[in-house]
Design an enzyme around this catalytic site. Structure first.
Site, mmCIF file in Angstrom:
data_model
loop_
_atom_site.group_PDB
_atom_site.id
_atom_site.type_symbol
_atom_site.label_atom_id
_atom_site.label_comp_id
_atom_site.label_asym_id
_atom_site.label_seq_id
_atom_site.Cartn_x
_atom_site.Cartn_y
_atom_site.Cartn_z
ATOM 1 C CG HIS A 1 13.422 -4.446 12.251
ATOM 2 N ND1 HIS A 1 13.776 -4.139 13.526
ATOM 3 C CD2 HIS A 1 12.156 -4.008 12.082
ATOM 4 C CE1 HIS A 1 12.760 -3.544 14.128
ATOM 5 N NE2 HIS A 1 11.759 -3.450 13.280
ATOM 6 C CG MET B 1 8.532 -11.708 15.789
ATOM 7 S SD MET B 1 9.488 -10.186 15.560
ATOM 8 C CE MET B 1 8.998 -9.229 16.990
ATOM 9 C CD GLU C 1 4.711 -3.506 17.528
ATOM 10 O OE1 GLU C 1 5.379 -4.397 16.954
ATOM 11 O OE2 GLU C 1 5.199 -2.679 18.305
ATOM 12 C CE LYS D 1 5.028 4.379 18.784
ATOM 13 N NZ LYS D 1 6.428 4.631 18.426
ATOM 14 C CG HIS E 1 3.022 0.851 20.464
ATOM 15 N ND1 HIS E 1 3.266 0.075 19.370
ATOM 16 C CD2 HIS E 1 4.216 1.411 20.798
ATOM 17 C CE1 HIS E 1 4.554 0.149 19.055
ATOM 18 N NE2 HIS E 1 5.143 0.956 19.911
ATOM 19 C CG ASP F 1 6.512 -5.901 20.751
ATOM 20 O OD1 ASP F 1 6.884 -7.092 20.704
ATOM 21 O OD2 ASP F 1 6.676 -5.089 19.815
ATOM 22 C CG ASP G 1 10.496 1.823 22.977
ATOM 23 O OD1 ASP G 1 9.322 1.438 23.022
ATOM 24 O OD2 ASP G 1 11.126 1.968 21.919
HETATM 25 C C1 GLT Z 1 10.337 -0.094 16.524
HETATM 26 C C2 GLT Z 1 8.990 0.055 17.171
HETATM 27 C C3 GLT Z 1 8.537 -1.199 17.777
HETATM 28 C C4 GLT Z 1 8.275 -2.284 16.772
HETATM 29 C C5 GLT Z 1 9.497 -2.742 16.086
HETATM 30 C C6 GLT Z 1 9.119 -3.731 15.030
HETATM 31 S S1 GLT Z 1 10.486 -1.474 15.508
HETATM 32 O O1 GLT Z 1 11.318 -0.164 17.501
HETATM 33 O O2 GLT Z 1 9.049 1.085 18.155
HETATM 34 O O3 GLT Z 1 7.410 -1.018 18.564
HETATM 35 O O4 GLT Z 1 7.783 -3.411 17.450
HETATM 36 O O5 GLT Z 1 9.122 -3.203 13.771
HETATM 37 MN MN MN Z 2 6.983 -3.021 19.354
HETATM 38 MN MN MN Z 3 7.308 0.846 20.468
#
Ligand code: GLT
Ligand code: MN
Ligand code: MN
Length: 388
Positions: A55, A89, A182, A184, A221, A246, A258
């Site tokens: 980032h 990226m 992405e 979530k 996610h 991811d 995570d």
């Molecule tokens: C954050 C989030 C991730 C994203 C990142 C990109 S930041 O850690 O949980 O899933 O991919 O902004």
């Molecule tokens: Mn992510």
């Molecule tokens: Mn995440």
């Protein structure tokens, strides 16, 4: 037997925020001393990663002076050159600073929305400066706790306007850049707009430059929402939209964990790796995960090595699956072609429709056939557990 050592061709990448996580959580303070971006590059070089993502503010703190910024960039560049790591990226932090407490592109405040445009353009410039070809948008704060606060349709329109703006910005500056959205479903907001990869895929088709925009699905996610991740990935792939991925893991129904890739649902991870390898996915394999809070930096290295090793072990298992005679003969039987019926499939014609209407089907005998999926599934388990 493979040694499962990561190689550049595997395109294993980590974000600075992943191995750089100091273990802070909503209930506790950091447990590891922070490392500089350059130090994290050396750590990633040591474990054998191919690339590093950032980032804007992982690399350059939000309040850094110009001189500080230049020094950080110099050290980072040196670390990249010495380790051979690349930056495939980059992304923008549009969630950490208090100004984004009600979102960035979807904030009701035009000042916040304009600042988000400014911050993202600068972050795009920074990413491109280090060679990034994929730019991720994760809208962590683009949502609500109360739906009396924001208009959901306006929020979608505002997001569209912003993504359209950045596509034009990239074209105008002749950047060789693609965008990956992405999804979530929630956390840190109560609910986040465009909550799944499927929502994102539909949204992309409404953009001015859909060809520049794809998705960056994340295992955790979709698992948070109880969704079969591989199915969403397959849909993105089939649509030509799987620009990035991811990898991590997550128990459904829990906080954002995570976890190390493949550490929770080995079977789901296996089908995912098998899918990516079978179709020849060639973009980065990004591990967006964190080491347990119990770890020191040796544990962080164990975590990073573990993500890559598990991927490679599952890749070998996928090859084994594909060359297992018993499994393949069951699959061949399941997928048997009935040449008598072949003419009825495919594009519509009136004649075809009429003749399909006339086929006599023996429903009971068709339904009576056992499909051997129990056997197939157990063979897969035997294989994964190393007893095959
Ligand atoms: C954050 C989030 C991730 C994203 C990142 C990109 S930041 O850690 O949980 O899933 O991919 O902004
Ligand atoms: Mn992510
Ligand atoms: Mn995440």
């Amino acid at each position: 037997m493979s040694t499962f050592l990561p190689k550049p061709e595997h395109k294993f990448t980590f974000g600075l925020w992943t191995v750089g996580s100091t273990g802070r959580d909503p209930f506790g303070s950091p447990v590891r001393e922070p490392k500089t971006p350059a130090e994290l590059v050396y750590l990633l070089g040591e474990v054998g990663a191919y690339g590093v993502n950032f980032h804007d503010n992982d690399l350059i703190p939000i309040d850094a002076t110009f001189a500080e910024e230049e020094l950080i960039k110099k050290d980072f560049r040196k670390a990249l050159a010495e380790t051979g790591l690349v930056v495939p990226m980059a992304t923008t932090n549009l969630f950490g600073d208090p100004i984004f407490k009600d979102g960035a592109f979807t904030s009701n405040d035009p000042k916040v929305r304009a600042y988000a445009l400014q911050k993202t353009m600068r972050a795009i410039d920074l990413g491109v400066e280090f060679g990034a070809r994929i730019y991720v948008f994760w809208g962590g704060r683009e949502g609500t706790e109360t739906d009396s606060s924001k208009n959901a349709v306006d929020s979608i329109k505002r997001t569209r306007e912003a993504i359209n703006f950045f596509c034009e910005y990239a074209l105008d500056n002749h950047y060789n850049l693609k965008f990956a959205l992405e999804a979530k479903p929630n956390e840190p907001r109560g609910d986040i707009y465009n909550p799944t990869t499927g929502h994102m895929l539909a949204f992309i088709e409404t953009l001015d430059h859909p060809e520049m925009v794809g998705v960056n699905p994340e295992v955790a996610h979709e698992h948070m929402a109880g969704i079969n991740f591989m199915h969403g990935v397959a849909q993105a792939w089939e649509a030509g939209k799987l620009f990035h991925i991811d990898l991590n893991d997550q128990y459904p129904g829990r906080y954002d964990q995570d976890l190390r890739f493949g550490s929770r649902d080995i079977k789901a991870a296996f089908y995912l790796v098998k899918f990516l390898e079978d179709v020849g996915y060639d973009a980065p394999r990004h591990f967006d995960a964190h080491a347990f809070r119990t770890e020191d930096y040796e544990g962080v290295k164990d975590f990073a090595r573990g993500c890559m090793r598990t991927y490679l072990m599952l890749k070998e298992k996928a090859q084994q699956f594909n060359s297992d005679q018993e499994i393949q003969s069951i699959l061949a039987e399941i997928n048997a072609v009935d040449s008598e019926l072949t003419p009825y499939f495919g594009k519509y014609t009136k004649e075809k429709a009429n003749s399909i209407k006339e086929i006599p089907f023996d429903r009971a005998s068709i339904a009576n056939r056992g499909l051997k999926y129990e056997k197939l599934d157990q063979l897969t388990i035997n294989l994964l557990l190393g007893y095959r």
